[in-house]
Write a protein that holds these residues in place. Structure first.
Motif, PDB file in Angstrom:
ATOM      1  N   ASN A 501       0.809  -1.200  -0.046  1.00  0.00           N
ATOM      2  CA  ASN A 501       0.132   0.038   0.024  1.00  0.00           C
ATOM      3  C   ASN A 501       0.797   1.253  -0.083  1.00  0.00           C
ATOM      4  OD1 ASN A 501      -2.578  -1.080  -0.030  1.00  0.00           O
ATOM      5  ND2 ASN A 501      -2.657  -1.425   1.970  1.00  0.00           N
ATOM      6  N   MET A 502       2.140   1.251   0.544  1.00  0.00           N
ATOM      7  CA  MET A 502       2.880   2.376   0.417  1.00  0.00           C
ATOM      8  C   MET A 502       3.790   2.462  -1.095  1.00  0.00           C
ATOM      9  SD  MET A 502       4.878   2.607   3.967  1.00  0.00           S
ATOM     10  CE  MET A 502       5.791   1.122   4.263  1.00  0.00           C
ATOM     11  N   LEU A 503       3.594   1.756  -1.918  1.00  0.00           N
ATOM     12  CA  LEU A 503       4.102   1.572  -3.119  1.00  0.00           C
ATOM     13  C   LEU A 503       3.464   2.294  -4.280  1.00  0.00           C
ATOM     14  CD1 LEU A 503       5.738  -1.775  -3.359  1.00  0.00           C
ATOM     15  CD2 LEU A 503       6.991   0.207  -2.539  1.00  0.00           C
ATOM     16  N   SER A 504       4.031   3.246  -5.174  1.00  0.00           N
ATOM     17  CA  SER A 504       3.490   3.806  -6.254  1.00  0.00           C
ATOM     18  C   SER A 504       4.084   2.992  -7.451  1.00  0.00           C
ATOM     19  CB  SER A 504       3.908   5.119  -6.450  1.00  0.00           C
ATOM     20  OG  SER A 504       3.104   5.923  -5.330  1.00  0.00           O
ATOM     21  N   PRO A 505       3.417   2.948  -8.587  1.00  0.00           N
ATOM     22  CA  PRO A 505       3.929   1.990  -9.681  1.00  0.00           C
ATOM     23  C   PRO A 505       5.165   2.957 -10.060  1.00  0.00           C
ATOM     24  CG  PRO A 505       1.675   2.736 -10.098  1.00  0.00           C
ATOM     25  CD  PRO A 505       1.896   3.498  -8.771  1.00  0.00           C
ATOM     26  N   PHE A 518       8.072  -2.013  -9.054  1.00  0.00           N
ATOM     27  CA  PHE A 518       6.453  -2.216  -8.779  1.00  0.00           C
ATOM     28  C   PHE A 518       5.441  -1.641  -9.984  1.00  0.00           C
ATOM     29  CE2 PHE A 518       2.406  -0.503  -6.921  1.00  0.00           C
ATOM     30  CZ  PHE A 518       1.988  -1.713  -6.819  1.00  0.00           C
ATOM     31  N   ARG A 520       1.800  -3.088 -10.212  1.00  0.00           N
ATOM     32  CA  ARG A 520       0.623  -2.852 -10.223  1.00  0.00           C
ATOM     33  C   ARG A 520       0.131  -3.967  -9.314  1.00  0.00           C
ATOM     34  NH1 ARG A 520       0.814  -5.661 -14.865  1.00  0.00           N
ATOM     35  NH2 ARG A 520       1.351  -4.065 -15.940  1.00  0.00           N
ATOM     36  N   LEU A 521      -1.110  -3.980  -8.563  1.00  0.00           N
ATOM     37  CA  LEU A 521      -1.506  -4.474  -7.703  1.00  0.00           C
ATOM     38  C   LEU A 521      -2.625  -5.109  -8.532  1.00  0.00           C
ATOM     39  CD1 LEU A 521      -1.553  -5.685  -4.977  1.00  0.00           C
ATOM     40  CD2 LEU A 521      -2.962  -3.866  -3.958  1.00  0.00           C
ATOM     41  N   LEU A 789      -2.459  10.971  10.797  1.00  0.00           N
ATOM     42  CA  LEU A 789      -2.817  11.595   9.450  1.00  0.00           C
ATOM     43  C   LEU A 789      -3.030  13.020   9.370  1.00  0.00           C
ATOM     44  CD1 LEU A 789      -6.232   9.493   9.444  1.00  0.00           C
ATOM     45  CD2 LEU A 789      -4.580   9.631   7.524  1.00  0.00           C
TER      46      LEU A 789
ATOM     47  N   HIS B 158      -5.836   4.387   1.956  1.00  0.00           N
ATOM     48  CA  HIS B 158      -4.601   4.226   2.642  1.00  0.00           C
ATOM     49  C   HIS B 158      -3.860   5.237   2.673  1.00  0.00           C
ATOM     50  CE1 HIS B 158      -6.060  -0.046   2.587  1.00  0.00           C
ATOM     51  NE2 HIS B 158      -6.162  -0.118   1.347  1.00  0.00           N
ATOM     52  N   ILE B 159      -3.230   5.775   3.806  1.00  0.00           N
ATOM     53  CA  ILE B 159      -2.351   6.859   3.760  1.00  0.00           C
ATOM     54  C   ILE B 159      -0.901   6.293   4.359  1.00  0.00           C
ATOM     55  CG2 ILE B 159      -1.695   9.143   4.517  1.00  0.00           C
ATOM     56  CD1 ILE B 159      -4.184   9.095   2.557  1.00  0.00           C
ATOM     57  N   PRO B 160       0.133   6.326   3.481  1.00  0.00           N
ATOM     58  CA  PRO B 160       1.320   5.641   3.971  1.00  0.00           C
ATOM     59  C   PRO B 160       1.869   6.856   4.717  1.00  0.00           C
ATOM     60  CG  PRO B 160       1.462   6.260   1.422  1.00  0.00           C
ATOM     61  CD  PRO B 160      -0.042   6.643   2.019  1.00  0.00           C
ATOM     62  N   ARG B 168      -8.457   4.439   6.423  1.00  0.00           N
ATOM     63  CA  ARG B 168      -9.998   4.874   6.820  1.00  0.00           C
ATOM     64  C   ARG B 168     -10.798   4.700   5.842  1.00  0.00           C
ATOM     65  NH1 ARG B 168      -9.143   8.145  11.717  1.00  0.00           N
ATOM     66  NH2 ARG B 168      -7.572   6.721  12.779  1.00  0.00           N
ATOM     67  N   ARG B 193      -8.182   3.393  -4.870  1.00  0.00           N
ATOM     68  CA  ARG B 193      -7.546   3.194  -6.127  1.00  0.00           C
ATOM     69  C   ARG B 193      -7.851   1.965  -6.808  1.00  0.00           C
ATOM     70  NH1 ARG B 193      -2.042   2.135  -3.270  1.00  0.00           N
ATOM     71  NH2 ARG B 193      -3.607   1.115  -1.750  1.00  0.00           N
ATOM     72  N   LEU B 209     -10.923  11.619   4.654  1.00  0.00           N
ATOM     73  CA  LEU B 209     -10.851  10.430   5.512  1.00  0.00           C
ATOM     74  C   LEU B 209     -11.429  10.796   6.897  1.00  0.00           C
ATOM     75  CD1 LEU B 209      -8.436   9.816   3.621  1.00  0.00           C
ATOM     76  CD2 LEU B 209      -7.315   8.421   5.084  1.00  0.00           C
ATOM     77  N   PHE B 218      -6.988  14.557   1.617  1.00  0.00           N
ATOM     78  CA  PHE B 218      -5.795  14.379   0.649  1.00  0.00           C
ATOM     79  C   PHE B 218      -6.182  14.355  -0.725  1.00  0.00           C
ATOM     80  CE2 PHE B 218      -4.930  12.425   4.766  1.00  0.00           C
ATOM     81  CZ  PHE B 218      -3.409  12.689   4.929  1.00  0.00           C
ATOM     82  N   ALA B 226      -3.852   1.756  -8.500  1.00  0.00           N
ATOM     83  CA  ALA B 226      -2.613   0.870  -8.068  1.00  0.00           C
ATOM     84  C   ALA B 226      -1.513   2.000  -7.361  1.00  0.00           C
ATOM     85  CB  ALA B 226      -2.160   0.185  -9.007  1.00  0.00           C
ATOM     86  N   GLY B 227      -1.915   3.080  -7.432  1.00  0.00           N
ATOM     87  CA  GLY B 227      -0.795   3.956  -6.921  1.00  0.00           C
ATOM     88  C   GLY B 227      -0.742   4.323  -5.390  1.00  0.00           C
ATOM     89  N   ALA B 228       0.171   4.937  -4.959  1.00  0.00           N
ATOM     90  CA  ALA B 228       0.061   5.368  -3.575  1.00  0.00           C
ATOM     91  C   ALA B 228      -0.793   6.778  -3.683  1.00  0.00           C
ATOM     92  CB  ALA B 228       1.139   5.303  -2.900  1.00  0.00           C
ATOM     93  N   LEU B 230       0.191   9.222  -1.506  1.00  0.00           N
ATOM     94  CA  LEU B 230       1.229  10.306  -1.113  1.00  0.00           C
ATOM     95  C   LEU B 230       2.402   9.940  -1.705  1.00  0.00           C
ATOM     96  CD1 LEU B 230       0.980  10.837   2.784  1.00  0.00           C
ATOM     97  CD2 LEU B 230       0.745  12.318   0.988  1.00  0.00           C
TER      98      LEU B 230
END
Lengths: 830, 230
Positions: A501-505, A518, A520-521, A789, B158-160, B168, B193, B209, B218, B226-228, B230
Motif C-alpha cells: 500500500n505504500m508503493l506507487s507504480p 512495482f 501494479r496490484l 493522519l 490508505h495513507i502511507p 480509514r 485506487r 478520511l 488528501f 494501484a498508486g499510493a 502520498l
C-alpha cells in the motif's frame, strides 16, 4: 540406570563404530519402565535417536500393526527429515516397521491410506495432530498408541502452538491412557514448566546431558571507523566476506528480513569470486527456500544469509561457522544460533559476532560473557490461551460428543490449563456453542447442541468442515504474493499488504535478493519487474525486531559502570566511554542517568534505561504526555534498545518528578484504550477462537468480502459486552505483551530517589547514537492514527507550498564510501 | 466534530466526520450502506459474530439525527444487508428505527442488497431520489454527471506515513460526484485506487478520511489505480 542395547541394535551401532550414549540408554530404560521422560541435551547430542530408540526396540520385540509412536515437531521440514533418517536403520536392520509423515503438504491419497492403515511411526506437526484429533475415527486411530515424542519442546511450550499441542496430548491420554511421553529439549532457563508439560499423570523423569565443548565466540569489527548508529552491519560486509571465504560453509544470521535483503545485496556487490551465497527468510517462496536448503545439504553453498527461519530445524551437519550480524538480543537465542554450527557435541561450535554499532559492541561482549556463564534468558511460560481452548473444544466435538464435566477434567490435565477455572471453561464452551452473547434472541444460531444426557454434539457436518479448514494458531499478517511478470518470472514470495500500500507504480524495492520495480496490484498479487536504478524501499517487516532481554541489559549496565572490564572492548569504544565519563557520567547499575541539553532550537532529554526497545516505546509515549502536562512542549521521541530520547521546545526540568511512578496510572489507561496493540491481539484471538474464519468452504475467492474486519467486531463487542470471553482472552494475551510495562514499572521503582540528572551544554558522547536514529525510526506506537493522519496532511500541505515547514531537520550521516563493482546480482541463489 | 463544507452543483454540503452528509438548505441528511443485520446474516451461515451491529449503527444514526435535526433522511441503498434483514430486526431495534422514521421523512433508496422496500418500517422507497440539482443513487452512473451522490462501493483510503499505513473510510469527491463511505458497523471497504472507484473519478479529486473529531483531506490523483496516495 544405564542398561545395554539389545540385538540387532547393538550390532548396528557397532557396525558404524558408534557406542550408544548413556542418555540414549537411560531414555530406553525409562521407557521400558513406562515412564515419561524430559531429555535435555545440547544440539548434536543424538537426542532424536534417543527419542525413537525405545519405540524401535519395542516394535522389534513385538511387531504389530497400528500406530505405535507419534512424533510431533514444530517444523514440517524436520518431520520429513527425521522420517528419512529413520528409514535408514529400519532398512539396515530389516525391521518390520512402517513410517510416514503427516503435514499440511501430505496428499489426499496418502492421508486416506494413513487413516485406513496407520503407520507404526507417524511424524507430524501440532496443527496436523489437531486435525487428526478432530476426525471421527481418531479414537480408533490412536487406541494402540504407546508413545508420543515431542521434539524441540522448549520452542513450543509457552506459545499458542504449544497450548494446542498440550490439549491434543491431553486428548491422546484419554484415547490411549497407557502412552508414555518423551520430550526433547535444549537447555532452558525455566525447567519446571517443561517437566510439567511432558508429564502425564506422574512427573516425567528428567535426563540431562551436560558438558560438551563450550562454544568459541569471538567478535569482529569493521576496518576503519566504528559506526555510531545503525543496525544493519553493512559496514562489515568486507570482513564478513573474508570470513565466508576462509571457511567451508557459513550461516550469516541477521535480525530482520530487511537486514537479510540488504546484507545479501551488499555481499554480492563485493563478491568478485562469485562465491555461492544464498538468502533464506520466511517471506520467500517455499520453493526457493527448499532450493537453498537442498543446496546447503549437498554442500554446494559457501554461505546463507538467514533470519530466524534457520534457527530451528534440520541438522545440516556441514555448517562450519555461524556469524551473527547485529545485536544478539539474548543469550538463549545466541546459543540456539551458535548451535547450528558443527552439530557434533564433542567439538566446539564456532561463532563470530558482528556488531553494527558501538552499543552493539557492548551487547556482544555482554552476550559472550553470558554464554560463558551459561546464563540463559527467557520468560516463564504463561497460562494457556482461552482462544486455543475454544478451537480445541470445537475440534473434539467434531470427532465425538463429549460431556462438559469429563472434558473439563481432561483439559486440566494439560499443563498450561492446570489452573483453568470451571467458570472460564464454561464461558469458552458457551462461546463455541452459540457465541456466548448476552442476547437471548441470538441463541438460535449455534455450532453445538446438547443432548438429553448433557453431552455436546457438533451441529452439522458443515460446521465440522469449516472448523477443519481453520485449524491452527499461527495468525499471519495479511500477505500479498509477489509475482515477477518478466522473463524468468514467477512467484517470488509474499510481502505484507501494508507495504504494498505504500508503493506507487515505478517504485523500486528489494526483495528475494533482487531489486524489483512495482508495476501494479492485481487482486491479491503484487506484480513486479526488474528494477533499474533509484532509491529502493525495503520492506520493514512488522514485528521483525525483538527487544534485548533483561539479563543481557543487566550485563551491559554492569560493564558500563565498571571501567576494569573495558579492556575487553576495542579502543574506539573505550575512548568513547572515557569521554562520556569526563563530559557527563556513566549510567550506573542501580540508578537512572538522565541527560538534558540544547541542540539547534530544541531541548533533548536522554534517559539511559536499558529496558529494551518495546519498553522504551511505551515509556516514550507516557513520558511525552507527561511533559505536555508539565508545559515542556514535547515534539517527539525515539527509542532504541538502550535509551529513550525526547525533544521539546522548552527545557525539561524537575526530572525526578517527571519520572515518578504515578506515570503508570492515568496516562497508561488512556493509552491502552487507544492502543492498536489490543486490536491486533483481538484479531489473533478472534481468528484462533474461530470467530473469524480464515477459510470458508467454497468461498475462497470471496473471502475478503465475507469476512468482517476484526476492528469493527472489536468496537461493537467492547461496547456491548465488555466482559465477553474473547475480550477477556484478549486482555490476558495483551498482559503478556505488556511485560514491557512491567519492565518500566520495575525500572521506575528502582530509580526512585536515584535519578542522576545531568544538565549539559551539549550532546554527550553516549547520546550521539540515539540522536542519529532520529528521523530514521518510526515513532509508531506512541501516536494515535489520527495524529499520524494530521501530520501527513500537514506534510503534504508543506510540500505543496500551502504551509511553512518546521525549522529543524536532523541530518542523516553520510553513506559509507566504498567502491562498488558493477556486478550482476546473485540471482541463481535468490 | 467539525464538518467540512464542499460545493456540488452550486449547493453547499457539509461532510460529517461520522461519515454522513448534511445539506443545510434542504435540512437533508444522507447516509450510505447501513447494512442493518449483517451480523445475523453471518450467524445464519455459521459465523457467530457479535449481534449488536444494528444497534451500533442505530447509535451512530441517533447521534447524527440529534446533531442535525433533519427534515429528510436519504439512505443511499444497502440499508439492510439482505432482503430478509428487516424481518430479523430485534423488537427493540425495530422500535427505535420506526421512531426515527417518524421524526424525519425517510427515503430508502434501493440497493443491490435490498432491492425491495423494507417491510414494517416507515418511510418511502425509490430507485433514485432527486432534490433540486442533486440526484441520490445507490450506484454511480458511469460517465460524466453533475450533482450525483452515491454509495455502494464503501470507499476507504490508505495513507502511507511513518513507515506504516493508516486506513480509514472516506468520502470521494471530484466536484461533480460525491461518493459516501459506508456507515454500517460491520461494513468493510474498497480501496479508492481500485478500478471500480478510481474509474468513476478519472480526473482525480479529493478524499476526506474520517477521523475522531474531523476529516483529513488528501488529493486523489488522476488515474489513481494501484498508486499510493502520498
Amino acid at each position: 540406570m544405564t542398561g545395554t542395547l539389545p540385538e540387532p541394535f547393538a550390532a548396528w551401532f557397532a557396525a558404524r563404530g558408534w557406542t550408544p550414549r548413556p542418555h540414549q540408554l537411560d531414555v530406553l530404560a525409562a521407557a521400558q519402565a513406562g515412564e515419561s521422560v524430559l531429555l535435555i541435551a545440547p544440539t548434536g547430542g543424538g537426542k532424536t535417536l534417543a527419542g525413537f530408540l525405545p519405540s524401535l526396540v519395542d516394535l522389534h520385540a513385538n511387531p504389530r500393526p497400528g500406530m505405535h509412536t507419534l512424533y510431533v515437531s514444530p517444523l514440517k521440514a524436520l518431520a520429513a527429515d527425521i522420517a528419512r533418517n529413520l528409514t535408514r536403520p529400519v532398512a539396515d536392520m530389516s525391521l518390520d516397521i512402517t513410517i510416514d509423515t503427516r503435514t499440511g503438504d501430505t496428499s489426499g491419497e496418502r492421508r486416506r491410506r494413513q487413516r485406513e492403515a496407520p503407520p507404526n511411526l507417524l511424524l507430524t506437526t501440532p496443527e496436523s495432530l489437531a486435525l487428526l484429533v478432530s476426525l471421527p475415527d481418531a479414537p480408533q486411530m490412536f487406541a494402540s498408541l504407546a508413545a508420543v515424542v515431542v521434539d524441540e519442546v522448549h520452542a513450543l511450550a509457552g506459545t499458542k502452538r504449544g497450548d494446542q499441542l498440550a490439549l491434543c496430548l491431553a486428548r491422546l491420554s484419554t484415547l490411549a491412557p497407557g502412552a508414555r511421553r518423551t520430550g526433547l529439549s535444549a537447555t532452558v532457563a525455566h525447567r519446571q514448566p517443561l517437566v510439567d508439560y511432558v508429564s502425564s499423570g506422574t512427573p516425567a523423569r528428567v535426563i540431562e546431558v551436560t558438558g560438551g565443548a563450550p562454544p568459541e565466540i569471538t567478535m569482529i569489527l569493521p576496518e576503519g571507523r566504528l559506526p555510531w548508529s545503525g543496525h544493519m552491519g553493512l559496514f562489515s560486509a568486507p570482513e564478513i566476506l573474508a570470513r565466508i571465504r576462509a571457511a567451508g560453509m557459513t550461516i550469516v544470521f541477521v535480525n530482520t528480513r530487511a537486514q537479510a535483503e540488504l546484507l545479501f545485496q551488499e555481499l554480492w556487490k563485493l563478491n568478485d569470486e562469485t562465491l555461492p551465497i544464498a538468502i533464506h527468510h520466511g517471506s520467500l517462496e517455499l520453493e526457493s527456500r527448499k532450493r537453498v536448503e537442498a543446496a546447503m545439504a549437498e554442500g554446494r553453498l559457501r554461505a546463507v544469509v538467514a533470519t530466524s527461519s534457520l534457527d530451528l530445524g534440520i541438522d545440516w551437519g556441514g555448517v562450519d561457522q555461524v556469524l551473527q550480524v547485529g545485536a544478539p538480543k539474548g543469550v538463549s537465542r545466541l546459543l540456539q544460533r551458535v548451535g547450528r554450527a558443527n552439530h557434533r557435541m564433542d567439538e566446539a561450535s564456532r561463532a563470530i559476532l558482528v556488531p553494527a554499532n558501538r552499543f552493539e559492541v557492548l551487547e556482544c561482549e555482554a552476550a559472550i560473557l553470558g554464554v560463558a556463564a551459561r546464563e540463559l534468558d527467557g520468560d516463564p511460560p504463561r497460562p494457556g490461551g482461552l482462544d486455543v481452548l475454544a478451537q480445541h473444544l470445537l475440534g473434539v466435538a467434531c470427532s465425538a460428543a463429549f460431556h462438559p464435566d469429563a472434558m473439563f477434567a481432561e483439559v486440566r490435565r494439560a499443563a498450561p490449563y492446570a489452573d483453568l477455572t470451571r467458570q472460564d471453561f464454561d464461558a469458552v464452551l458457551g462461546f463455541v456453542e452459540d457465541g456466548g452473547y448476552a442476547l437471548s434472541a441470538y441463541e438460535r444460531y449455534r455450532r453445538l447442541f446438547r443432548d438429553s444426557e448433557g453431552r455436546m454434539h457438533v451441529m452439522s457436518e458443515r460446521v465440522a468442515r469449516t472448523h477443519r479448514m481453520n485449524i491452527g494458531t499461527i495468525v499471519e499478517e495479511p500477505l500479498l504474493k509477489v509475482r515477477h511478470v518478466g522473463r524468468g518470472g514467477g512467484m517470488l514470495g509474499e510481502v505484507e499488504e501494508y507495504f504494498v500500500n505504500m508503493l506507487s507504480p515505478g517504485d523500486t524495492f528489494m526483495f528475494a535478493g533482487r531489486l524489483l520495480r512495482f508495476l501494479r496490484l492485481r487482486e491479491t498479487v503484487c506484480e513486479v519487474t526488474d528494477g533499474g536504478g533509484g532509491d529502493p524501499k525495503v520492506p520493514a517487516y512488522a514485528g521483525g525486531r525483538m527487544p534485548m532481554t533483561t539479563n543481557l541489559a543487566d550485563r551491559v549496565r554492569a560493564m558500563l559502570q565498571d571501567p576494569a572490564t573495558w579492556h575487553a572492548f576495542p579502543e574506539p569504544v573505550q575512548e568513547w566511554l572515557r569521554l562520556q565519563k569526563a563530559r557527563s557520567r556513566l549510567p550506573g547499575r542501580h540508578d537512572l542517568l538522565v541527560e538534558t541539553f540544547p541542540r539547534g532550537d530544541r531541548w533533548y532529554l536522554v534517559a539511559y534505561c536499558f529496558e529494551g526497545r518495546n519498553a522504551h516505546q511505551t515509556l516514550g509515549m507516557l513520558l511525552t504526555r507527561r511533559m505536555e502536562r508539565f508545559g515542556f512542549q514535547p515534539l517527539g521521541f525515539v527509542a532504541t534498545d538502550y535509551v529513550l530520547a525526547t525533544w521539546s521546545a522548552r527545557e525539561p526540568h524537575d526530572v525526578a518528578r517527571l519520572f515518578e511512578q504515578d506515570m503508570l496510572g492515568d496516562d497508561l489507561e488512556a493509552w491502552m484504550a487507544e492502543s492498536s496493540m489490543l486490536r491486533r491481539t483481538f484479531r489473533n484471538v478472534a481468528v484462533i477462537a474461530g470467530l473469524i474464519e480464515r477459510h470458508h468452504p467454497g468461498a475462497e475467492k470471496t473471502r475478503r468480502q465475507v469476512t468482517v474486519n476484526s476492528d469493527l467486531i472489536y468496537n461493537v463487542l467492547r461496547r456491548h459486552q465488555p466482559d465477553h470471553i474473547l475480550l477477556r482472552a484478549t486482555r490476558a494475551d495483551a498482559a503478556g505483551g505488556l511485560t514491557d510495562v512491567a519492565r518500566i514499572a520495575g525500572m521506575l521503582a528502582r530509580a526512585k530517589g536515584r535519578i542522576r540528572h545531568m544538565v549539559l551544554s551539549r550532546v554527550s558522547p553516549l547520546a550521539v547514537p540515539v540522536l542519529l536514529d532520529i528521523g530514521r525510526e518510526s515513532v509508531r506506537s506512541g501516536e494515535s492514527d489520527d495524529d499520524l493522519l494530521a501530520e501527513a496532511e500537514t506534510l503534504v500541505a508543506e510540500a505543496t507550498g500551502t504551509a511553512e515547514p518546521p525549522p529543524f531537520r536532523p541530518q542523516r550521516p553520510a553513506p559509507p564510501q566504498r567502491p562498488r563493482p558493477d556486478r550482476r546480482q546473485g540471482r541463481l541463489f535468490a | 466534530m467539525t464538518p467540512a463544507p464542499v460545493h456540488l452543483a452550486g449547493e453547499r454540503l457539509m461532510l460529517d466526520p461520522e461519515g454522513a452528509l448534511f445539506w443545510p438548505a434542504q435540512r437533508l441528511l444522507a447516509v450510505a450502506d447501513l447494512h442493518f443485520e449483517k451480523g445475523s446474516a453471518a450467524a445464519t451461515s455459521g459465523s457467530l459474530l457479535p449481534p449488536w451491529d444494528t444497534r451500533a449503527t442505530l447509535d451512530r444514526m441517533a447521534g447524527l439525527l440529534r446533531r442535525y435535526r433533519p427534515d429528510t433522511v436519504v439512505a443511499l441503498g444497502d440499508s439492510f444487508h439482505d432482503a430478509k434483514g428487516a424481518t430479523r430486526l430485534l423488537p427493540q431495534d425495530q422500535a427505535r428505527l420506526a421512531a426515527m422514521t417518524k421524526a424525519a421523512a425517510f427515503v430508502w433508496v434501493l440497493g443491490n442488497h435490498d432491492p425491495t422496500p423494507p417491510e414494517g418500517i416507515g418511510g418511502t422507497s425509490a430507485e433514485e431520489w432527486r432534490v433540486g440539482p442533486l440526484v441520490f443513487r445507490h450506484q454511480a452512473t458511469p460517465g460524466r454527471v453533475l450533482g450525483e451522490l452515491c454509495g455502494h462501493h464503501h470507499p476507504k483510503a490508505h495513507i502511507p506515513t511513518r513507515g506504516t499505513v493508516v486506513t480509514r473510510p472516506c468520502f470521494v469527491f471530484d466536484g461533480r460526484r460525491l461518493m459516501l463511505p459506508a456507515l454500517g458497523a460491520y461494513t468493510g471497504g474498497l480501496d479508492v485506487r481500485a478500478p471500480a472507484i478510481a474509474g468513476l473519478f478519472p480526473r482525480g479529486g479529493r478524499v476526506f478520511l474520517l477521523g475522531r473529531d474531523r476529516l483529513f483531506s488528501f488529493a486523489l490523483p488522476a488515474r489513481a489505480a494501484a498508486g499510493a496516495l502520498l
